[in-house]
Every structure is written in structure tokens, then in C-alpha cells.
Design an enzyme around this catalytic site. Structure first.
Site, PDB file in Angstrom:
ATOM      1  N   LYS A 281       1.003  -1.203  -0.102  1.00 33.54           N
ATOM      2  CA  LYS A 281       0.075   0.078  -0.016  1.00 33.54           C
ATOM      3  C   LYS A 281       0.902   1.368   0.087  1.00 33.54           C
ATOM      4  O   LYS A 281       2.141   1.185   0.206  1.00 33.54           O
ATOM      5  CB  LYS A 281      -0.886  -0.154   1.060  1.00 33.54           C
ATOM      6  CG  LYS A 281      -1.983  -1.263   1.128  1.00 33.54           C
ATOM      7  CD  LYS A 281      -2.680  -1.218   2.330  1.00 33.54           C
ATOM      8  CE  LYS A 281      -3.991  -2.034   2.308  1.00 33.54           C
ATOM      9  NZ  LYS A 281      -5.074  -2.148   3.262  1.00 33.54           N
TER      10      LYS A 281
ATOM     11  N   TYR B 206     -12.583  -1.866  -3.213  1.00 35.95           N
ATOM     12  CA  TYR B 206     -13.089  -1.811  -1.926  1.00 35.95           C
ATOM     13  C   TYR B 206     -14.788  -1.868  -1.985  1.00 35.95           C
ATOM     14  O   TYR B 206     -15.399  -1.600  -0.982  1.00 35.95           O
ATOM     15  CB  TYR B 206     -12.716  -0.903  -1.210  1.00 35.95           C
ATOM     16  CG  TYR B 206     -11.101  -1.220  -0.715  1.00 35.95           C
ATOM     17  CD1 TYR B 206     -10.873  -2.216   0.116  1.00 35.95           C
ATOM     18  CD2 TYR B 206      -9.999  -0.539  -1.327  1.00 35.95           C
ATOM     19  CE1 TYR B 206      -9.641  -2.255   0.593  1.00 35.95           C
ATOM     20  CE2 TYR B 206      -8.839  -1.100  -1.184  1.00 35.95           C
ATOM     21  CZ  TYR B 206      -8.728  -2.033  -0.148  1.00 35.95           C
ATOM     22  OH  TYR B 206      -7.231  -2.189   0.190  1.00 35.95           O
TER      23      TYR B 206
ATOM     24  N   PHE C 201     -15.192   3.759   7.539  1.00 30.33           N
ATOM     25  CA  PHE C 201     -13.654   3.926   6.921  1.00 30.33           C
ATOM     26  C   PHE C 201     -13.541   3.738   5.290  1.00 30.33           C
ATOM     27  O   PHE C 201     -12.167   3.888   4.489  1.00 30.33           O
ATOM     28  CB  PHE C 201     -12.728   2.806   7.424  1.00 30.33           C
ATOM     29  CG  PHE C 201     -13.102   1.186   7.137  1.00 30.33           C
ATOM     30  CD1 PHE C 201     -12.621   0.641   6.133  1.00 30.33           C
ATOM     31  CD2 PHE C 201     -14.006   0.628   8.034  1.00 30.33           C
ATOM     32  CE1 PHE C 201     -13.227  -0.747   5.580  1.00 30.33           C
ATOM     33  CE2 PHE C 201     -14.610  -0.918   7.680  1.00 30.33           C
ATOM     34  CZ  PHE C 201     -13.936  -1.476   6.582  1.00 30.33           C
TER      35      PHE C 201
ATOM     36  N   ARG D 258      -2.015 -14.416   3.860  1.00 32.74           N
ATOM     37  CA  ARG D 258      -2.704 -13.739   4.835  1.00 32.74           C
ATOM     38  C   ARG D 258      -1.992 -14.099   6.002  1.00 32.74           C
ATOM     39  O   ARG D 258      -2.157 -13.169   7.095  1.00 32.74           O
ATOM     40  CB  ARG D 258      -4.287 -14.003   4.963  1.00 32.74           C
ATOM     41  CG  ARG D 258      -4.928 -13.827   3.721  1.00 32.74           C
ATOM     42  CD  ARG D 258      -5.714 -12.363   3.730  1.00 32.74           C
ATOM     43  NE  ARG D 258      -6.736 -12.257   4.722  1.00 32.74           N
ATOM     44  CZ  ARG D 258      -7.293 -11.185   4.738  1.00 32.74           C
ATOM     45  NH1 ARG D 258      -7.291 -10.259   3.867  1.00 32.74           N
ATOM     46  NH2 ARG D 258      -8.125 -10.927   5.823  1.00 32.74           N
TER      47      ARG D 258
ATOM     48  N   THR E 241      -5.927  -7.601  10.111  1.00 35.28           N
ATOM     49  CA  THR E 241      -6.183  -6.400   9.668  1.00 35.28           C
ATOM     50  C   THR E 241      -5.737  -5.275  10.618  1.00 35.28           C
ATOM     51  O   THR E 241      -5.086  -4.097  10.165  1.00 35.28           O
ATOM     52  CB  THR E 241      -7.800  -6.041   9.404  1.00 35.28           C
ATOM     53  OG1 THR E 241      -7.969  -7.288   8.714  1.00 35.28           O
ATOM     54  CG2 THR E 241      -7.952  -4.856   8.748  1.00 35.28           C
TER      55      THR E 241
ATOM     56  N   ARG F 166       1.882  -6.770   9.127  1.00 35.51           N
ATOM     57  CA  ARG F 166       1.174  -5.870   9.730  1.00 35.51           C
ATOM     58  C   ARG F 166       1.830  -5.338  11.317  1.00 35.51           C
ATOM     59  O   ARG F 166       1.719  -4.145  11.692  1.00 35.51           O
ATOM     60  CB  ARG F 166      -0.132  -5.929   9.708  1.00 35.51           C
ATOM     61  CG  ARG F 166      -0.667  -5.832   8.377  1.00 35.51           C
ATOM     62  CD  ARG F 166      -2.120  -6.473   8.181  1.00 35.51           C
ATOM     63  NE  ARG F 166      -2.785  -5.867   6.995  1.00 35.51           N
ATOM     64  CZ  ARG F 166      -3.919  -6.467   6.310  1.00 35.51           C
ATOM     65  NH1 ARG F 166      -4.686  -7.502   7.339  1.00 35.51           N
ATOM     66  NH2 ARG F 166      -4.376  -6.004   5.359  1.00 35.51           N
TER      67      ARG F 166
ATOM     68  N   ASN G 128      -2.306  -0.040   7.153  1.00 34.60           N
ATOM     69  CA  ASN G 128      -1.457  -1.316   7.440  1.00 34.60           C
ATOM     70  C   ASN G 128      -0.819  -1.993   6.576  1.00 34.60           C
ATOM     71  O   ASN G 128      -0.662  -3.296   6.415  1.00 34.60           O
ATOM     72  CB  ASN G 128      -2.664  -2.270   7.936  1.00 34.60           C
ATOM     73  CG  ASN G 128      -3.839  -2.266   6.864  1.00 34.60           C
ATOM     74  OD1 ASN G 128      -3.773  -1.911   5.679  1.00 34.60           O
ATOM     75  ND2 ASN G 128      -4.723  -3.152   7.254  1.00 34.60           N
TER      76      ASN G 128
ATOM     77  N   HIS H 107      -2.030  -5.268   1.374  1.00 37.56           N
ATOM     78  CA  HIS H 107      -3.351  -6.227   1.002  1.00 37.56           C
ATOM     79  C   HIS H 107      -3.103  -7.268   0.463  1.00 37.56           C
ATOM     80  O   HIS H 107      -2.071  -7.585  -0.195  1.00 37.56           O
ATOM     81  CB  HIS H 107      -3.988  -5.174  -0.015  1.00 37.56           C
ATOM     82  CG  HIS H 107      -5.436  -6.110  -0.465  1.00 37.56           C
ATOM     83  ND1 HIS H 107      -6.566  -6.043  -0.051  1.00 37.56           N
ATOM     84  CD2 HIS H 107      -5.495  -6.921  -1.541  1.00 37.56           C
ATOM     85  CE1 HIS H 107      -7.171  -6.625  -0.638  1.00 37.56           C
ATOM     86  NE2 HIS H 107      -6.691  -7.202  -1.684  1.00 37.56           N
TER      87      HIS H 107
ATOM     88  N   GLU I 240     -10.032  -9.864  -7.973  1.00 36.49           N
ATOM     89  CA  GLU I 240      -8.981  -8.865  -7.824  1.00 36.49           C
ATOM     90  C   GLU I 240      -7.657  -8.984  -8.605  1.00 36.49           C
ATOM     91  O   GLU I 240      -7.345  -7.892  -9.187  1.00 36.49           O
ATOM     92  CB  GLU I 240      -8.364  -8.908  -6.434  1.00 36.49           C
ATOM     93  CG  GLU I 240      -9.575  -8.519  -5.222  1.00 36.49           C
ATOM     94  CD  GLU I 240      -8.967  -8.600  -3.815  1.00 36.49           C
ATOM     95  OE1 GLU I 240      -9.783  -8.269  -3.066  1.00 36.49           O
ATOM     96  OE2 GLU I 240      -7.813  -9.075  -3.697  1.00 36.49           O
TER      97      GLU I 240
HETATM   98  O1  CDP Z   1      -7.466  -5.642   4.568  1.00 36.83           O
HETATM   99  P1  CDP Z   1      -8.114  -6.845   5.234  1.00 36.83           P
HETATM  100  O2  CDP Z   1      -8.994  -7.672   4.201  1.00 36.83           O
HETATM  101  O3  CDP Z   1      -7.506  -7.648   6.427  1.00 36.83           O
HETATM  102  O4  CDP Z   1      -9.458  -5.895   5.974  1.00 36.83           O
HETATM  103  P2  CDP Z   1     -10.926  -5.383   5.658  1.00 36.83           P
HETATM  104  O5  CDP Z   1     -11.658  -5.722   6.607  1.00 36.83           O
HETATM  105  O6  CDP Z   1     -11.294  -6.055   4.357  1.00 36.83           O
HETATM  106  O7  CDP Z   1     -10.627  -3.827   5.313  1.00 36.83           O
HETATM  107  C1  CDP Z   1      -9.980  -3.565   4.171  1.00 36.83           C
HETATM  108  C2  CDP Z   1      -9.174  -2.390   4.475  1.00 36.83           C
HETATM  109  O8  CDP Z   1      -9.850  -1.186   5.007  1.00 36.83           O
HETATM  110  C3  CDP Z   1      -8.110  -2.396   5.590  1.00 36.83           C
HETATM  111  O9  CDP Z   1      -6.853  -3.344   5.176  1.00 36.83           O
HETATM  112  C4  CDP Z   1      -7.768  -1.254   6.014  1.00 36.83           C
HETATM  113  O10 CDP Z   1      -6.855  -0.567   5.223  1.00 36.83           O
HETATM  114  C5  CDP Z   1      -9.036  -0.285   5.839  1.00 36.83           C
HETATM  115  N1  CDP Z   1      -9.912  -0.187   7.241  1.00 36.83           N
HETATM  116  C6  CDP Z   1      -9.952   0.513   7.979  1.00 36.83           C
HETATM  117  O11 CDP Z   1      -8.908   1.633   7.596  1.00 36.83           O
HETATM  118  N2  CDP Z   1     -10.309   0.502   9.107  1.00 36.83           N
HETATM  119  C7  CDP Z   1     -11.097  -0.154   9.573  1.00 36.83           C
HETATM  120  N3  CDP Z   1     -11.780  -0.367  10.825  1.00 36.83           N
HETATM  121  C8  CDP Z   1     -11.291  -1.452   8.929  1.00 36.83           C
HETATM  122  C9  CDP Z   1     -10.558  -1.614   7.555  1.00 36.83           C
HETATM  123 MG    MG Z   2     -10.390  -7.655   2.994  1.00 36.45          MG
END
Ligand code: CDP
Ligand code: MG
Length: 151
Positions: free
Chosen positions: A11, A51, A59, A87, A93, A104, A114, A117, A128
């Protein structure tokens, strides 16, 4: 073990903090093979598409702005159970909940910055990969030792 492909993005914060090499090294040294790799700037349209599942969440807008704020490095990694393996190497996350030793945890503190991705399941990975790569940008090849890894 199924051979899978997954989409990984270093990122904008990872690129700005000069962590690209270290992020790739963690995946590569684990045994995942690079099938495609490029530096790019994500458009707003592409970030919104990527997204889309989060549209309407608090967010969402911040994530779209962050992901489009500076260049990213996108790659397709291939290998046995590549989606879950990547992962696990990334960690949770929220970096505060991520296990030490994961990307992370080791490179961040902030859930909205973080570092990396990774696709979360096979259908998402296929979607994706198609968002970020044309078929002719992905290569299938063998590395010395790959067969040994899956025996
Ligand atoms: O990236 P990952 O699949 O682990 O998490 P997600 O729940 O799919 O969320 C996607 C992305 O949104 C995260 O990697 C963060 O960059 C952002 N995010 C955030 O800024 N604040 C949150 N509470 C949850 C997600
Ligand atoms: Mg995700």
C-alpha cells in the site's frame, strides 16, 4: 495443497516508507512465487471497485483516499495455499492485534495504514487479479525447488 494465486498490494505507506523490498522478501522467502509485479497509481474508480464490499462503512472513503494517494506495488503470488499463506504472513487487519513476526505487526500500528493488502478467498483473488492485471502480464514458470516444496 491446492496451487493458488493471490493479489498482494504494498500500500502507499509501504512504498513511502521504503518497505517494498522487505515486504516482497517475506513472501518470497516463504516460498511464494511472483507471477506478476508492477508499480502503479490506483485510480479512484479502481479503488472504489476493489473496496466495493465496504461501501457505506465509516472507513470506506478514507481507505479509497489512502489507496489512491501515492504509488503502490501490486503483485500476483502463486503457490500452495497461497491465499491463506499470504494472509498469515500479513497478520490481522489491525496491526495492534497482529502477531509479532507478521508484516502488519512488525511494520505498523495503525489499522488505516496497514502496509499490505492480500486477497481473502479464492473468488476474491480471481476478481482482484482481474482488476489489476491483464492475462498476458502474468507468467507461469517453474523455479528450481518449487516441486520439492509441494511434495
Ligand atoms: O485488508 P483486510 O482484508 O485485512 O481487512 P478489511 O476488513 O477487508 O478492510 C479493508 C481495509 O480497509 C483494511 O486493510 C484497512 O486498510 C481499511 N480499514 C480501516 O481503515 N479501518 C477499519 N476499521 C477497517 C478496515
Ligand atoms: Mg478484506
Amino acid at each position: 495443497m491446492a496451487i493458488e494465486r493471490t493479489l498482494i498490494i504494498v500500500k502507499p505507506d509501504g512504498v513511502q516508507r521504503a518497505l517494498v523490498g522487505q515486504v516482497i522478501a517475506r513472501f518470497e522467502s516463504r516460498g511464494l512465487r511472483i507471477a506478476g509485479l508492477k508499480l502503479m497509481r490506483i485510480s479512484r474508480e479502481l479503488a472504489e471497485d476493489h473496496y466495493a464490499e465496504h461501501k457505506g462503512k465509516p472507513f470506506y472513503e478514507g481507505t479509497v483516499r489512502y489507496m489512491t494517494s501515492a504509488p503502490v506495488v501490486v503483485m500476483v503470488l502463486e503457490g500452495p495455499d497461497a491465499i491463506a499463506a499470504a494472509r498469515a504472513t500479513m497478520g490481522a487487519t489491525n496491526p495492534l492485534n497482529a502477531q509479532p513476526g507478521t508484516l502488519r505487526a512488525d511494520f505498523g500500528l495503525n489499522i488505516s495504514r496497514n502496509i499490505v493488502h492480500g486477497s481473502d478467498k479464492p473468488e476474491t483473488a480471481e476478481r482482484e487479479i482481474n482488476l489489476y492485471f491483464k492475462p498476458d502480464e502474468l507468467l507461469s514458470y517453474e523455479r528450481a525447488g518449487d516441486a520439492w516444496l509441494t511434495e
